[in-house]
Design an enzyme around this catalytic site. Structure first.
Site, PDB file in Angstrom:
ATOM      1  N   HIS A  51     -49.061  20.892 -27.274  1.00  0.00           N
ATOM      2  CA  HIS A  51     -50.352  21.510 -26.945  1.00  0.00           C
ATOM      3  C   HIS A  51     -50.586  21.532 -25.432  1.00  0.00           C
ATOM      4  CE1 HIS A  51     -54.435  22.767 -27.203  1.00  0.00           C
ATOM      5  NE2 HIS A  51     -55.021  21.600 -27.401  1.00  0.00           N
ATOM      6  N   LYS A  73     -49.732  19.870 -33.278  1.00  0.00           N
ATOM      7  CA  LYS A  73     -49.287  18.508 -33.576  1.00  0.00           C
ATOM      8  C   LYS A  73     -47.809  18.293 -33.258  1.00  0.00           C
ATOM      9  CE  LYS A  73     -48.987  14.496 -34.662  1.00  0.00           C
ATOM     10  NZ  LYS A  73     -48.016  14.546 -33.592  1.00  0.00           N
ATOM     11  N   CYS A  81     -52.695  12.941 -33.676  1.00  0.00           N
ATOM     12  CA  CYS A  81     -53.084  13.634 -32.440  1.00  0.00           C
ATOM     13  C   CYS A  81     -52.023  14.626 -31.985  1.00  0.00           C
ATOM     14  CB  CYS A  81     -53.257  12.637 -31.297  1.00  0.00           C
ATOM     15  SG  CYS A  81     -54.378  11.288 -31.636  1.00  0.00           S
ATOM     16  N   CYS A 135     -59.589  24.508 -24.340  1.00  0.00           N
ATOM     17  CA  CYS A 135     -58.326  24.686 -25.076  1.00  0.00           C
ATOM     18  C   CYS A 135     -58.228  26.071 -25.719  1.00  0.00           C
ATOM     19  CB  CYS A 135     -58.171  23.606 -26.143  1.00  0.00           C
ATOM     20  SG  CYS A 135     -58.199  21.948 -25.470  1.00  0.00           S
TER      21      CYS A 135
HETATM   22  N1  COA Z   1     -47.443  12.769 -31.481  1.00  0.00           N
HETATM   23  C1  COA Z   1     -46.236  12.187 -31.662  1.00  0.00           C
HETATM   24  N2  COA Z   1     -45.652  11.373 -30.758  1.00  0.00           N
HETATM   25  C2  COA Z   1     -46.312  11.165 -29.608  1.00  0.00           C
HETATM   26  C3  COA Z   1     -47.561  11.741 -29.342  1.00  0.00           C
HETATM   27  C4  COA Z   1     -48.128  12.556 -30.333  1.00  0.00           C
HETATM   28  N3  COA Z   1     -49.328  13.102 -30.143  1.00  0.00           N
HETATM   29  N4  COA Z   1     -47.983  11.346 -28.108  1.00  0.00           N
HETATM   30  C5  COA Z   1     -47.005  10.556 -27.626  1.00  0.00           C
HETATM   31  N5  COA Z   1     -46.009  10.449 -28.520  1.00  0.00           N
HETATM   32  C6  COA Z   1     -44.807   9.614 -28.409  1.00  0.00           C
HETATM   33  C7  COA Z   1     -44.128   9.753 -27.064  1.00  0.00           C
HETATM   34  O1  COA Z   1     -43.092  10.697 -27.108  1.00  0.00           O
HETATM   35  C8  COA Z   1     -43.603   8.365 -26.858  1.00  0.00           C
HETATM   36  O2  COA Z   1     -42.420   8.202 -27.633  1.00  0.00           O
HETATM   37  P1  COA Z   1     -41.163   7.391 -27.045  1.00  0.00           P
HETATM   38  O3  COA Z   1     -41.690   5.985 -26.826  1.00  0.00           O
HETATM   39  O4  COA Z   1     -40.158   7.509 -28.151  1.00  0.00           O
HETATM   40  O5  COA Z   1     -40.804   8.080 -25.778  1.00  0.00           O
HETATM   41  C9  COA Z   1     -44.646   7.461 -27.485  1.00  0.00           C
HETATM   42  O6  COA Z   1     -45.280   8.281 -28.485  1.00  0.00           O
HETATM   43  C10 COA Z   1     -45.687   6.923 -26.522  1.00  0.00           C
HETATM   44  O7  COA Z   1     -46.073   8.009 -25.686  1.00  0.00           O
HETATM   45  P2  COA Z   1     -47.149   7.899 -24.543  1.00  0.00           P
HETATM   46  O8  COA Z   1     -46.965   9.088 -23.666  1.00  0.00           O
HETATM   47  O9  COA Z   1     -47.136   6.527 -23.947  1.00  0.00           O
HETATM   48  O10 COA Z   1     -48.465   8.080 -25.370  1.00  0.00           O
HETATM   49  P3  COA Z   1     -49.925   7.853 -24.861  1.00  0.00           P
HETATM   50  O11 COA Z   1     -50.436   6.625 -25.530  1.00  0.00           O
HETATM   51  O12 COA Z   1     -49.995   7.956 -23.381  1.00  0.00           O
HETATM   52  O13 COA Z   1     -50.659   9.140 -25.455  1.00  0.00           O
HETATM   53  C11 COA Z   1     -52.127  10.096 -27.059  1.00  0.00           C
HETATM   54  C12 COA Z   1     -50.842   9.306 -26.823  1.00  0.00           C
HETATM   55  C13 COA Z   1     -52.279  10.392 -28.533  1.00  0.00           C
HETATM   56  C14 COA Z   1     -53.340   9.277 -26.571  1.00  0.00           C
HETATM   57  C15 COA Z   1     -52.040  11.408 -26.237  1.00  0.00           C
HETATM   58  O14 COA Z   1     -50.938  12.151 -26.724  1.00  0.00           O
HETATM   59  C16 COA Z   1     -53.314  12.217 -26.348  1.00  0.00           C
HETATM   60  O15 COA Z   1     -54.274  11.967 -25.604  1.00  0.00           O
HETATM   61  N6  COA Z   1     -53.352  13.224 -27.223  1.00  0.00           N
HETATM   62  C17 COA Z   1     -54.524  14.052 -27.405  1.00  0.00           C
HETATM   63  C18 COA Z   1     -54.521  15.181 -26.413  1.00  0.00           C
HETATM   64  C19 COA Z   1     -55.810  15.941 -26.480  1.00  0.00           C
HETATM   65  O16 COA Z   1     -56.898  15.380 -26.594  1.00  0.00           O
HETATM   66  N7  COA Z   1     -55.739  17.279 -26.350  1.00  0.00           N
HETATM   67  C20 COA Z   1     -56.890  18.119 -26.387  1.00  0.00           C
HETATM   68  C21 COA Z   1     -57.314  18.346 -27.768  1.00  0.00           C
HETATM   69  S1  COA Z   1     -58.951  18.988 -27.913  1.00  0.00           S
END
Ligand code: COA
Length: 382
Positions: A330, A326, A204, A83
């Site tokens: 990202h 956030k 996240c 990243c």
């Molecule tokens: N913040 C706010 N809203 C979020 C979000 C976040 N991080 N991630 C998803 N959403 C929202 C989506 O827009 C969706 O909203 P909607 O239903 O109104 O359309 C809802 O939450 C569900 O989204 P979905 O895509 O099904 O989420 P998910 O469960 O597949 O993924 C996480 C959620 C947190 C697991 C994923 O965003 C993630 O893995 N984040 C971390 C990424 C990471 O590790 N990056 C590297 C860092 S070192």
């Protein structure tokens, strides 16, 4: 070494961009940066990208993106540091201009994540495969371990973690390029779906598509192209063990500390000299550890200071005015360059409703994995 300036910047909107491919995103950001700088050629190019091979099946980005930008023939290479790929690409561009090797260098970052069917797997390749990923741990899981340890050792609370997300969503709501432009409350964060205890969905950073670019040149040439060139005062980088269990103390991000110390030494500055900073808030706990390890606040007090508004847009040291990872999003390889774009806009006084007052010196901190790589840049108005 020659002094180096940023003379142009541009980025795409971040988000789930179904209608744009990786190359479309990069070219869009690059053309904005080239137009902003007013340059008629590029001598060389670096592209930060973490994992285009796993996300969209495309490697060899240096040549591909130079071709699609219409500058095929120039030296162009991809830089990978998980990243922190974007920040590391910026460092390479800085070194190339500072060394006298090239005059006009384009530094870009890009990632197209939302087309991938297993993003969590792809991201976890930046963790230690034998000691972490093999046992099923994910990045939210690793940062949850850090959060638990920080809560245990320093008394950081669940509410204090939530304040990071609330503040960054408040800033992101003012940023037209942000993925999530809505404000949230502490209760929203705490009551959101649990991802890895104690972290919820709203602790996240999301999965995103996007690109960002800057154009660098020697400071002595900068005024020819740009009325408000922004000088890069320093570039500090460092590494740490990839696996968390090999660290002496998982609540301290050693690479962040070292990269910041190196950058401050090079710039001849201290944390209190910084007016605005963009840091790598991939999870709320990350921002708390980072502001402590850079030295903006005392170790262990990051949560308390955040909850008190010290890092808000009108606080003592505004952190992540863009909305951070956030809220802004990202797209991993793009993040480090997008941080530089925000700081350049802030120092030029062009950040609109999220403008930090009297911002003259800015800092970016970009991190790879759970803190195994960190890159810090310090910028100033000339
Ligand atoms: N913040 C706010 N809203 C979020 C979000 C976040 N991080 N991630 C998803 N959403 C929202 C989506 O827009 C969706 O909203 P909607 O239903 O109104 O359309 C809802 O939450 C569900 O989204 P979905 O895509 O099904 O989420 P998910 O469960 O597949 O993924 C996480 C959620 C947190 C697991 C994923 O965003 C993630 O893995 N984040 C971390 C990424 C990471 O590790 N990056 C590297 C860092 S070192």
């Amino acid at each position: 070494m020659r002094e180096v300036a940023v003379i142009g910047c541009g980025m795409t909107k971040f988000g789930e961009l179904w209608d744009k491919s990786l190359r479309d995103l990069f070219v869009e950001a690059a053309i904005k940066a080239i137009d902003d700088a007013g340059v008629d050629h590029i001598d060389s190019m670096y592209v930060g990208c973490m994992s285009s091979g796993l996300f969209v099946g495309q490697e060899h980005l240096g040549a591909l993106l130079a071709d699609y930008l219409g500058v095929s023939g120039i030296p162009s290479a991809r830089i990978e540091s998980a990243c922190a790929s974007g920040g590391m690409a910026l460092r390479q561009g800085f070194i190339e201009v500072a060394s006298g090797m090239s005059d006009i260098v384009l530094v870009g970052g890009v990632e197209k994540m939302t087309d991938c069917h297993d993003v969590t797997y792809a991201l976890a390749t930046a963790a230690d495969q034998e000691y972490e990923a093999y046992f099923g741990v994910t990045f939210p899981g690793l940062y949850a371990l850090i959060a638990r340890a920080h809560m245990e050792r320093y008394g950081t609370t669940r509410e204090q973690l939530a304040h990071v997300a609330v503040k960054n969503h408040r800033n992101g709501a003012l940023n037209p390029n942000a993925q999530f432009r809505r404000e949230i409350t502490v209760e929203d964060v705490i009551n959101a779906t649990k991802v890895a205890d104690p972290l919820t969905l709203l602790d996240c950073s999301p999965v995103s598509d996007g690109a960002a670019c800057v154009i660098l040149c020697p400071l002595e040439l900068a005024k020819k192209y740009q009325d408000i060139p922004i000088k890069i005062l320093a570039s500090g980088a460092a590494t740490d063990t990839i696996a968390l269990h090999q660290r002496e103390d998982i609540t301290t991000l050693k690479a962040v500390k070292l990269s910041a110390e190196r950058a401050f030494k090079q710039a001849g500055l201290k944390p209190e000299d910084i007016d605005v900073a963009e840091v790598h808030d991939c999870f709320t706990i990350a921002e708390i550890c980072i502001i402590e390890d850079i030295g903006f606040v005392e170790k262990g007090k990051g949560g308390e200071y955040t909850a008190k508004g010290y890092t808000a847009l009108d606080g003592k040291i505004p952190i992540n005015p863009s909305g951070g990872l956030k809220s802004k999003g990202h797209p991993v390889g793009a993040t480090g360059v997008a941080q530089a774009v925000e700081i350049v806009e802030q120092l030029r006084g062009n950040a609109g409703k999220r403008q930090v007052k009297n911002a003259r010196i800015g800092l970016t901190q970009n991190m790879g994995g759970s803190g195994a790589s960190s890159v810090v840049h310090i910028f100033s108005v000339v």
